[in-house]
Design a protein around this motif. Structure first.
Motif, PDB file in Angstrom:
ATOM      1  N   MET A   1       6.373  -3.996 -14.328  1.00  0.00           N
ATOM      2  CA  MET A   1       6.665  -4.740 -13.116  1.00  0.00           C
ATOM      3  C   MET A   1       5.346  -5.159 -12.469  1.00  0.00           C
ATOM      4  N   SER A   2       5.168  -6.451 -12.247  1.00  0.00           N
ATOM      5  CA  SER A   2       3.922  -6.910 -11.646  1.00  0.00           C
ATOM      6  C   SER A   2       3.986  -6.729 -10.142  1.00  0.00           C
ATOM      7  N   TYR A   3       2.837  -6.434  -9.567  1.00  0.00           N
ATOM      8  CA  TYR A   3       2.779  -6.173  -8.138  1.00  0.00           C
ATOM      9  C   TYR A   3       2.295  -7.415  -7.403  1.00  0.00           C
ATOM     10  N   GLU A   4       3.039  -7.796  -6.385  1.00  0.00           N
ATOM     11  CA  GLU A   4       2.614  -8.891  -5.521  1.00  0.00           C
ATOM     12  C   GLU A   4       2.242  -8.275  -4.183  1.00  0.00           C
ATOM     13  N   ARG A   5       1.025  -8.545  -3.720  1.00  0.00           N
ATOM     14  CA  ARG A   5       0.554  -7.870  -2.515  1.00  0.00           C
ATOM     15  C   ARG A   5       1.369  -8.278  -1.289  1.00  0.00           C
ATOM     16  N   PHE A   6       1.498  -7.346  -0.385  1.00  0.00           N
ATOM     17  CA  PHE A   6       2.127  -7.628   0.900  1.00  0.00           C
ATOM     18  C   PHE A   6       1.153  -8.476   1.709  1.00  0.00           C
ATOM     19  N   SER A   7       1.651  -9.552   2.320  1.00  0.00           N
ATOM     20  CA  SER A   7       0.772 -10.463   3.052  1.00  0.00           C
ATOM     21  C   SER A   7       1.472 -10.965   4.309  1.00  0.00           C
ATOM     22  N   LEU A 108       9.055  -5.071   3.257  1.00  0.00           N
ATOM     23  CA  LEU A 108       9.090  -4.439   4.568  1.00  0.00           C
ATOM     24  C   LEU A 108       8.135  -3.261   4.645  1.00  0.00           C
ATOM     25  N   ILE A 109       7.410  -3.223   5.751  1.00  0.00           N
ATOM     26  CA  ILE A 109       6.500  -2.120   6.050  1.00  0.00           C
ATOM     27  C   ILE A 109       7.215  -1.284   7.103  1.00  0.00           C
ATOM     28  N   ILE A 110       7.368   0.005   6.828  1.00  0.00           N
ATOM     29  CA  ILE A 110       8.059   0.878   7.777  1.00  0.00           C
ATOM     30  C   ILE A 110       7.120   1.977   8.248  1.00  0.00           C
ATOM     31  N   ASP A 129      19.111  -1.773  -1.031  1.00  0.00           N
ATOM     32  CA  ASP A 129      19.588  -3.125  -0.741  1.00  0.00           C
ATOM     33  C   ASP A 129      18.679  -4.223  -1.306  1.00  0.00           C
ATOM     34  N   GLY A 130      17.700  -3.824  -2.119  1.00  0.00           N
ATOM     35  CA  GLY A 130      16.888  -4.818  -2.817  1.00  0.00           C
ATOM     36  C   GLY A 130      15.580  -5.209  -2.146  1.00  0.00           C
ATOM     37  N   TYR A 131      15.215  -4.517  -1.073  1.00  0.00           N
ATOM     38  CA  TYR A 131      13.940  -4.787  -0.410  1.00  0.00           C
ATOM     39  C   TYR A 131      12.823  -4.014  -1.103  1.00  0.00           C
ATOM     40  N   GLU A 132      11.609  -4.533  -0.989  1.00  0.00           N
ATOM     41  CA  GLU A 132      10.424  -3.806  -1.427  1.00  0.00           C
ATOM     42  C   GLU A 132       9.857  -3.149  -0.171  1.00  0.00           C
ATOM     43  N   VAL A 133       9.708  -1.829  -0.211  1.00  0.00           N
ATOM     44  CA  VAL A 133       9.377  -1.081   1.001  1.00  0.00           C
ATOM     45  C   VAL A 133       8.096  -0.279   0.836  1.00  0.00           C
ATOM     46  N   GLN A 134       7.203  -0.428   1.819  1.00  0.00           N
ATOM     47  CA  GLN A 134       6.046   0.449   1.932  1.00  0.00           C
ATOM     48  C   GLN A 134       6.212   1.257   3.214  1.00  0.00           C
ATOM     49  N   VAL A 135       6.061   2.560   3.104  1.00  0.00           N
ATOM     50  CA  VAL A 135       6.099   3.438   4.270  1.00  0.00           C
ATOM     51  C   VAL A 135       4.680   3.883   4.582  1.00  0.00           C
ATOM     52  N   VAL A 136       4.287   3.663   5.830  1.00  0.00           N
ATOM     53  CA  VAL A 136       2.952   4.066   6.278  1.00  0.00           C
ATOM     54  C   VAL A 136       3.047   5.525   6.718  1.00  0.00           C
ATOM     55  N   ALA A 137       2.686   6.416   5.795  1.00  0.00           N
ATOM     56  CA  ALA A 137       2.952   7.842   5.971  1.00  0.00           C
ATOM     57  C   ALA A 137       2.182   8.463   7.132  1.00  0.00           C
ATOM     58  N   GLY A 159      11.867   5.125  -4.876  1.00  0.00           N
ATOM     59  CA  GLY A 159      11.376   3.766  -5.071  1.00  0.00           C
ATOM     60  C   GLY A 159      10.581   3.177  -3.912  1.00  0.00           C
ATOM     61  N   VAL A 160      10.269   4.003  -2.918  1.00  0.00           N
ATOM     62  CA  VAL A 160       9.445   3.554  -1.792  1.00  0.00           C
ATOM     63  C   VAL A 160       7.976   3.716  -2.173  1.00  0.00           C
ATOM     64  N   THR A 161       7.145   2.755  -1.803  1.00  0.00           N
ATOM     65  CA  THR A 161       5.697   2.874  -1.995  1.00  0.00           C
ATOM     66  C   THR A 161       5.114   3.508  -0.744  1.00  0.00           C
ATOM     67  N   LEU A 162       4.373   4.595  -0.919  1.00  0.00           N
ATOM     68  CA  LEU A 162       3.743   5.263   0.211  1.00  0.00           C
ATOM     69  C   LEU A 162       2.335   4.714   0.399  1.00  0.00           C
ATOM     70  N   THR A 163       1.941   4.537   1.642  1.00  0.00           N
ATOM     71  CA  THR A 163       0.621   3.999   1.940  1.00  0.00           C
ATOM     72  C   THR A 163       0.095   4.642   3.210  1.00  0.00           C
ATOM     73  N   SER A 164      -1.135   4.282   3.581  1.00  0.00           N
ATOM     74  CA  SER A 164      -1.744   4.769   4.821  1.00  0.00           C
ATOM     75  C   SER A 164      -2.072   3.566   5.698  1.00  0.00           C
ATOM     76  N   THR A 165      -2.353   3.823   6.950  1.00  0.00           N
ATOM     77  CA  THR A 165      -2.625   2.742   7.899  1.00  0.00           C
ATOM     78  C   THR A 165      -3.788   1.864   7.440  1.00  0.00           C
ATOM     79  N   ASN A 166      -4.927   2.478   7.132  1.00  0.00           N
ATOM     80  CA  ASN A 166      -6.105   1.688   6.719  1.00  0.00           C
ATOM     81  C   ASN A 166      -5.820   0.902   5.447  1.00  0.00           C
ATOM     82  N   GLN A 167      -5.160   1.550   4.488  1.00  0.00           N
ATOM     83  CA  GLN A 167      -4.858   0.903   3.209  1.00  0.00           C
ATOM     84  C   GLN A 167      -3.962  -0.312   3.429  1.00  0.00           C
TER      85      GLN A 167
END
Length: 194
Positions: A1-7, A108-110, A129-137, A159-167
């Motif tokens: 699966m190719s990754y498209e950056r959140f913008s 969506l960034i949560i 529901d088919g969204y791509e989700v990043q959670v800012v842990a 299936g959630v991508t975990l991330t940090s605020t700075n990242q």
């Protein structure tokens, strides 16, 4: 699966329940750090003109009002915030679900105040529901380190991508050399310089 950056063109930010009372229940991350990260996300969204949905739960009770700084940073979104009446999964609230759909964004960034309750359920529902989700842990936490760890693992497995605020801010910026990128650097530097 190719990754498209959140913008700025494809993402929206959901800030869930950053209320003064509820924030006091979080023990897995220092209060000031969590608050700073949530406000940095709000500032970044404002600079980038990202669609933002704010929600709160039972503001008149122990949970208390949303952070007043959010009203200063995102006045329009604050005024339009979705006030839930105790519904745990924000996506089970029709008004919130409609507001999320109205952003027109599939990425969506949560950031929720408690990862183990406020964040985990809407994040998993949106992935379903088919969204791509990043959670800012690190813009939320949990009452204990174990509760936070379990919630993050559950989201990761779901299936959630975990991330940090700075990242996340770096990903949205794409380049520090743009006018918006320069403003975002200022947001980050203010924090790093304490």
């Amino acid at each position: 699966m190719s990754y498209e950056r959140f913008s700025t063109e494809n993402a929206a930010l959901l800030l869930i329940d950053h209320q003064v009372g509820t924030m006091g229940w979080v023990k897995s991350i220092p209060f000031e750090e969590m608050k700073r990260n949530a406000l940095m996300l709000a500032k970044a969204a404002s600079i980038l003109q990202l669609p933002v949905v704010l929600t709160s739960s039972m503001e008149e009770y122990a949970q208390g009002p949303l952070l007043s700084e959010l009203e200063q940073i995102l006045p329009r979104e604050f005024a339009a915030r979705i006030k839930r009446l105790g519904i745990v999964n924000a996506m089970d609230d029709d008004n919130f679900a409609k507001a999320v759909q109205a952003t027109g964004r599939k990425k969506l960034i949560i950031a929720g105040v408690t990862n183990d309750v406020c964040t985990v359920y809407p994040a998993l529902s949106l992935v379903r529901d088919g969204y791509e989700v990043q959670v800012v842990a690190d813009a939320g936490g949990s009452p204990s380190a174990m509760a936070d760890d379990i919630a993050l693992r559950r989201m990761d497995k779901g299936g959630v991508t975990l991330t940090s605020t700075n990242q996340l801010i770096a990903e949205l910026a794409g380049s520090w050399a743009t006018p918006q990128g320069g403003q975002l650097v200022q947001v980050l530097m203010t924090v790093l310089q304490g």
